[in-house]
Design an enzyme around this catalytic site. Structure first.
Site, PDB file in Angstrom:
ATOM      1  N   LYS A  32       0.814  -1.208   0.000  1.00 53.61           N
ATOM      2  CA  LYS A  32       0.000   0.000   0.000  1.00 53.61           C
ATOM      3  C   LYS A  32       0.850   1.261   0.000  1.00 53.61           C
ATOM      4  CE  LYS A  32      -0.613   0.103   4.974  1.00 53.61           C
ATOM      5  NZ  LYS A  32       0.178   1.315   5.245  1.00 53.61           N
ATOM      6  N   GLN A 246      -6.870  -4.218   9.961  1.00 56.58           N
ATOM      7  CA  GLN A 246      -5.770  -3.662  10.751  1.00 56.58           C
ATOM      8  C   GLN A 246      -6.199  -2.446  11.556  1.00 56.58           C
ATOM      9  OE1 GLN A 246      -1.729  -3.738   9.013  1.00 56.58           O
ATOM     10  NE2 GLN A 246      -2.730  -4.411   7.143  1.00 56.58           N
ATOM     11  N   ARG A 603       3.322  -9.168  10.413  1.00 56.92           N
ATOM     12  CA  ARG A 603       4.601  -8.444  10.336  1.00 56.92           C
ATOM     13  C   ARG A 603       5.710  -9.379   9.868  1.00 56.92           C
ATOM     14  NH1 ARG A 603       2.707  -4.462   9.091  1.00 56.92           N
ATOM     15  NH2 ARG A 603       0.851  -5.757   9.125  1.00 56.92           N
TER      16      ARG A 603
END
Length: 670
Positions: A32, A246, A603
């Site tokens: 993104k 998220q 992550r």
DNA sequence: TATTGTTGCATTTTT
DNA sequence: TGCAACAATA
């Protein structure tokens, strides 16, 4: 001309899309930031939009910094001049400075941080019932976010408790305005009001935002969403990028529903999904998908990875936080021996800050460099707060919070009694504390020596303010340190010489920062006032390059890890009461905790290890812990449980780890 | 009245 | 651990 060749079809489409507002639903690791930075470069390079008409907004300083660098790199230097990449709050501050007068603020207004606000509230309710100051602060914050003023809050109060809070809210607002100060929420709420009420300012800022890009859109709260809509106006230059999975800032007022509102408020909205994950191995992604599938969703997304399945996810049961830290460190050393890569490729994540302690200790015992981020901010150290309060007082003599903080630091024998009477007097007269010090009426209310000390202090401040006008910020700061004998004061009040040195070092760091800000290209022409305003929003450690460049294992909270990625990741404390946190074990709170776990898992690029303790000390006593329900929610086939070996085996592992390490060290530093 | 020492407390995440 | 409220001293 910027090239789209390195983008996949969806990314390229998102970059090229113009003419209607765009929502990019970008799963974790789907690139993104790449889309946003390429879009900026595209707007500048291919569409000829001047960089000064592009506004890119993020939520953290770290993200803003990274985006600015990456965008500048893509834009071939000069074209990026005038580009604005900043946080929502920094943008709000700019708007507010620009229209300070119209917003009812005088130049040099101060920004109070959460601590200042708590102190202020404590002052306001003194003597009252022992209510929880932090819940009052949160209530006020929620009202401001919703655009509710004190009158309306009082009208709509459902019970006496809410009414009480609303009355406090009114007094709080009066006090802030009297001090020429704003809080963090005002940095969004006041610009919203300003743009509503001042057509000329609205016009100006809409011109500035020829194209507005918003990162981490799922984190916008109601006020930020309103501000965003005002800036876009009837234009179409809007690109927002977000991922509802998220969204982990509901407690701060973030509204993932804003994703839905976007469809309602921007009828021509184009939606593009980014579903290819470039970050993680198949097993890690399967775990993440399996977990997040338990949440309800606004938009369906299916993340996939072209990378192989990779190693299984490991689960380490441990006896205690110390044991957990030991196991994680051995595990980390094992991987490090295998890959011989940078320490910076390793990260240990956890739910709350206090979990960092045993981990940090274990790493240090093994001589592993580590960096703890997100913990105590640079600004929470008293020496930094004190000095900043002095600077605030110099730029805004009406800043009563700053006055109260420094009036007796270093000791001037002006204690609570004197201050109380001063405050009472100033309150009656409706003048700032600093001004009240010099007024005649005060003389009768105080013992002569107390009054003399106050006037001396006030005169000293006036003198320093005089200088502050004439001299550059660095010089003012140096003058301040010299006048206060600040180093000696730190030495006297520190508990150990080592602590004194650390505090002095922090003062030096602050001085260096002020120097850099004053001389920096971007902030050229900025005076002390502007620097102080900016410092309140920026965490120095975030922007400290030395610190960032250091090759060290990263310790941080799950929140702080959002937006980052690491080859090797550990998540510590996968236990009920911790993750999910005990306050959030049901309903939407549980979903948010699950998203937090999802953020942590995603992550990891290659290796992911989850650990939990079977007991841990809490509030003095040792309590039993149960493994997090989230562990059971992961697909069993991608997970491997590793019970600890016998104590002897553990010792052997530790020993070999140490031996390897010292070997390695002697090889690296002959 | 200011400062220092002591005890008792609770501890999510951040602009 | 660090902090805030309270008690004891200069």
């Amino acid at each position: 001309m910027v090239s789209l060749a390195e983008l996949n079809p969806q990314q390229a489409e998102a970059v090229r899309h113009l003419g209607t507002p765009l929502l990019v639903l970008a799963g974790a690791g789907s690139g993104k930031t790449r889309v946003i930075t390429h879009k900026i470069a595209w707007l500048v390079g291919a569409c000829g939009l001047p960089a000064r008409r592009i506004l890119a907004v993020t939520f953290t300083n770290k993200a803003a910094r990274e985006m600015r660098q990456r965008a500048a790199a893509l834009c071939h230097g000069a074209q990026a001049r005038g580009l604005t990449v900043c946080t929502f709050h920094a943008l709000g501050l700019q708007i507010l400075r620009h229209g300070a007068r119209e917003a009812g603020l005088r130049p040099g207004f101060s920004i109070l941080d959460t601590q200042d606000v708590l102190h202020l509230i404590r002052e306001l309710i003194q003597g009252g019932d022992a209510v929880d100051t932090d819940s009052l602060r949160a209530a006020i914050s929620a009202w401001k976010d919703a655009g509710v003023d004190p009158d309306r809050a009082l009208r709509e109060a459902e019970d006496e408790q809410a009414a009480h809070a609303a009355r406090l809210y009114a007094r709080y607002e009066r006090q802030l305005r009297a001090c020429n100060a704003v809080d963090f929420d005002d940095l969004i709420a006041l610009p919203v009001r300003l743009l509503h009420e001042q057509p000329a300012l609205l016009e100006h800022w809409q011109q500035r935002s020829g194209h507005l890009l918003v990162d981490e859109y799922q984190d916008t709260n109601a006020a930020q969403y309103t501000l965003m809509r005002l800036l876009v106006g009837v234009g179409h230059g809007l690109t927002v990028v977000g991922d509802d999975d998220q969204s982990v800032y509901a407690w701060r007022g973030a509204r993932p529903e804003n994703l839905r509102h976007l469809q309602r408020d921007f009828p021509g909205l184009k939606v593009i999904k980014l579903e290819q994950n470039y970050r993680s191995t198949g097993r890690i992604l399967a775990a993440a998908n399996g977990l997040i599938a338990r949440n309800t969703h606004l938009f369906e997304k299916r993340l996939w990875s072209a990378l192989g399945p990779g190693d299984p996810i490991r689960v380490l049961p441990c006896k205690s936080p110390e044991h957990e830290a030991e196991r994680i460190v051995s595990d980390l050393l094992r991987l490090r021996l295998r890959y011989a890569d940078d320490w910076g490729n390793y990260a240990v994540l956890y739910r709350s800050n206090h979990q960092s302690r045993p981990l940090e200790q274990a790493l240090r015992e093994h001589g592993i460099p580590c960096r703890v981020s997100g913990g105590t901010s640079f600004f929470s150290h008293s020496e930094v707060k004190d000095l900043l309060a002095y600077l605030r007082l110099l730029t805004n003599p009406e800043d009563d919070a700053a006055f109260l903080r420094v009036v007796n630091v270093p000791r001037r024998h002006i204690g609570p009694g004197t201050v109380e009477r001063l405050a009472a007097y100033a309150g009656e007269r409706g003048v700032p504390l600093l001004q009240a010090c010099g007024e005649f009426g005060l003389r009768e209310r105080l013992p002569a020596d107390a009054h003399r000390r106050l006037t001396r202090f006030a005169e000293w401040v006036e003198e320093a303010r005089h200088r502050a006008h004439a001299e550059p910020p660095q010089a003012v700061f140096r003058y301040l340190l010299a006048e206060l004998d600040y180093e000696d004061w730190l030495r006297d009040t520190s508990t150990s010489p080592a602590q004194a040195e650390r505090r002095i070092a922090r003062v030096g760091e602050l001085a260096a920062w002020i120097g850099r800000m004053a001389g920096d290209e971007q902030t050229e022409g900025k005076d002390l006032e502007a620097i102080i305003g900016h410092l309140a929003l920026v965490d120095l450690l975030d922007r400290n390059e030395d610190e960032r460049a250091r090759d060290a294992v990263q310790l941080m909270t799950l929140h702080a890890a959002k937006g980052l990625e690491f080859p090797h990741v550990w998540i510590a404390g996968m236990e009920e009461e911790i993750l999910p946190h005990h306050a959030n074990r049901e309903g939407t709170g549980l979903e948010e905790e699950r998203r937090l776990a999802y953020v942590g898992i995603t992550r990891a690029q290659r290796h992911l290890t989850l650990s939990y303790c079977t007991s841990r000390p809490r509030a003095g006593e040792t309590v039993d812990c149960t493994p997090s329900r989230f562990l059971r929610e992961l697909p069993a086939e991608s997970i491997e449980w590793h019970e600890p070996g016998s104590p002897a085996a553990q010792a052997r592992v530790r020993e070999t780890g140490r031996a390897h390490l010292s070997n390695l060290r002697s090889l690296l530093q002959p």
